[in-house]
Design an enzyme around this catalytic site. Structure first.
Site, PDB file in Angstrom:
ATOM      1  N   LYS A  34      36.890   7.382  61.488  1.00 14.39           N
ATOM      2  CA  LYS A  34      36.326   6.054  60.712  1.00 14.39           C
ATOM      3  C   LYS A  34      36.829   6.243  59.523  1.00 14.39           C
ATOM      4  O   LYS A  34      36.871   5.409  58.831  1.00 14.39           O
ATOM      5  CB  LYS A  34      35.004   6.008  61.180  1.00 14.39           C
ATOM      6  N   ARG A 129      18.253  10.351  58.953  1.00 15.24           N
ATOM      7  CA  ARG A 129      19.180   9.251  59.079  1.00 15.24           C
ATOM      8  C   ARG A 129      18.606   8.551  60.758  1.00 15.24           C
ATOM      9  O   ARG A 129      17.529   8.439  60.680  1.00 15.24           O
ATOM     10  CB  ARG A 129      20.581   9.230  59.112  1.00 15.24           C
TER      11      ARG A 129
HETATM   12  C1  LIG Z   1      30.918   9.875  60.804  1.00 12.14           C
HETATM   13  C2  LIG Z   1      30.141  10.470  61.739  1.00 12.14           C
HETATM   14  C3  LIG Z   1      30.656  11.899  62.399  1.00 12.14           C
HETATM   15  C4  LIG Z   1      31.720  12.534  61.782  1.00 12.14           C
HETATM   16  O1  LIG Z   1      31.565  13.149  60.468  1.00 12.14           O
HETATM   17  P1  LIG Z   1      32.551  14.150  59.620  1.00 12.14           P
HETATM   18  O2  LIG Z   1      31.657  14.490  58.462  1.00 12.14           O
HETATM   19  O3  LIG Z   1      33.573  13.105  59.275  1.00 12.14           O
HETATM   20  O4  LIG Z   1      32.921  15.159  60.610  1.00 12.14           O
HETATM   21  C5  LIG Z   1      29.791  12.450  63.274  1.00 12.14           C
HETATM   22  N1  LIG Z   1      28.800  11.864  64.067  1.00 12.14           N
HETATM   23  C6  LIG Z   1      28.361  10.747  63.483  1.00 12.14           C
HETATM   24  C7  LIG Z   1      27.008  10.143  63.989  1.00 12.14           C
HETATM   25  C8  LIG Z   1      28.878   9.928  62.320  1.00 12.14           C
HETATM   26  O5  LIG Z   1      28.349   8.716  61.903  1.00 12.14           O
END
Ligand SMILES: *Cc1c(COP(=O)(O)O)cnc(C)c1O
Length: 353
Positions: A34, A129
């Protein structure tokens, strides 16, 4: 035009480093693209590096991945919008959930589409969150299990995102306790999806407790960093993404503005240090493209002084070799990369595709 150069071989190498270690502990990695708008080329590099599936927070990105022919398991990381249940079951195999009303809508959509949709039920272990509170968790599990078209795929948590809470023995063991309770309710084994790039140190040092089976990892695969203290993972590439932009003005100017000072273009009152007359460059890049605090010139003598929507101003007094028209390279942090990937004014270019 500024460009973001994405070295796909370096992303694959970083991924291999992480999956090589996780495999020893029986942990699958879902690669998260993402931060680069879910580009299919990036997902393919992560899969080539050993990822078991791909996660993304946006349905739009997952649709592009599916349409590009990627047939790995796709996970929707952001809790679904209730109004988009049909798209969720169409473009993802698994989604993260914490709301029963949304799960009911997904159930209806899955039955209608004739699919079995995997659900990763999220528990909030203190980062505040997404996720239900632990004491409501088993109820969510049993109610979800009763919904046709849905299959409880696993139990998950997300840390170090809002509250900055680090993964540790206490919250990891709580996750495992809840997963065992859920497994007892359901009578089959579940995936335990313990976190993101903030779990990398625990993973690499073998400190994640047995029973964790899945991690969702983005930043570590792309930028080579763990995210508790943003240190580079030993052996990882930090430069899989490099920003390049062109110098459009190069002049000697005083370091203090002249005249009465009001607000800058963004409503802030800037402050300045008098370093005398300095050689400064303006680069064709601005806050419309990038969070300017999140980039660092690779040229050792150059420092970012500031910027407005479309102009980035640098001190290049110690770079006498620079000329108008030269391109400057910058290292990018996660936030900067996210914005650059999204900006239509930034060209994306691949190396080693
Ligand atoms: C973005 C996200 C991740 C990945 O996070 P990184 O810090 O880029 O490894 C994993 N789980 C959720 C729910 C996320 O939103």
């Amino acid at each position: 035009m500024p460009r973001l150069t994405i070295d796909l071989a370096k992303i694959r190498d970083n991924t291999r480093l992480v999956t090589g270690s996780s495999a020893k502990f029986g942990i699958d990695i879902f690669g998260v693209g993402k931060g680069l708008c879910g580009l299919p080329e990036v997902a393919r590099s992560m899969l080539a590096g050993g990822c078991a599936g791909i996660g993304d927070s946006r349905l739009e990105n997952l649709k592009v991945l599916r349409d590009s022919g990627i047939d790995a398991e796709l996970m929707l990381l952001r809790l679904p919008e209730l109004s988009r249940a049909e798209e969720v079951v169409m473009y993802s195999d698994i989604s993260l959930n914490s709301e029963l009303s949304t799960l009911r809508a997904l159930s209806v959509a899955a039955v209608r589409a004739g699919v079995s949709h995997g659900v990763l039920l999220m528990v909030d272990l203190g980062d505040l969150r997404e996720g239900v509170w632990p004491d409501e968790f088993t109820q969510l599990v049993t109610e979800t299990a009763s919904l046709p078209g849905l299959r409880v795929w696993g139990v998950g948590t997300n840390l170090t995102c809002y509250g900055g809470v680090a993964p540790d023995d206490r919250n990891m063991n709580e996750l495992l306790r809840l997963s065992r309770l859920a497994e007892e309710c359901l009578g089959y084994e579940l995936q335990v999806s313990a976190g993101n790039s903030s779990s990398i140190n625990m993973l690499l040092s073998g400190q994640l407790p047995r029973g964790v089976t899945n991690l969702r990892i983005g930043e570590a695969l792309i930028l080579g960093t763990e995210t508790l203290e943003r240190t580079l993972i030993p052996g990882a590439h930090s430069d899989a993404c490099v920003l390049t932009a062109e110098i459009i003005e190069l002049k000697e100017k005083p370091s203090l503005p002249i005249g009465q000072l009001g607000q800058d273009a963004f409503g802030e009152v800037p402050t300045f240090v008098d370093r005398g007359v300095r050689r400064r460059a303006i680069v064709a890049l601005g806050r419309q493209d990038v969070a300017i605090d999140g980039i660092k010139p690779r040229n050792p003598g150059a420092t970012v002084l500031g910027g407005s929507s479309d102009h980035l101003i640098l001190d290049v007094h110690d770079c006498p070799e620079l000329r108008v028209g030269d391109a400057l390279d910058f290292e990018v942090g996660y936030g900067a990369m996210l914005a650059l990937a999204t900006s239509p004014y930034v060209r994306k270019q691949y190396l080693n595709s």
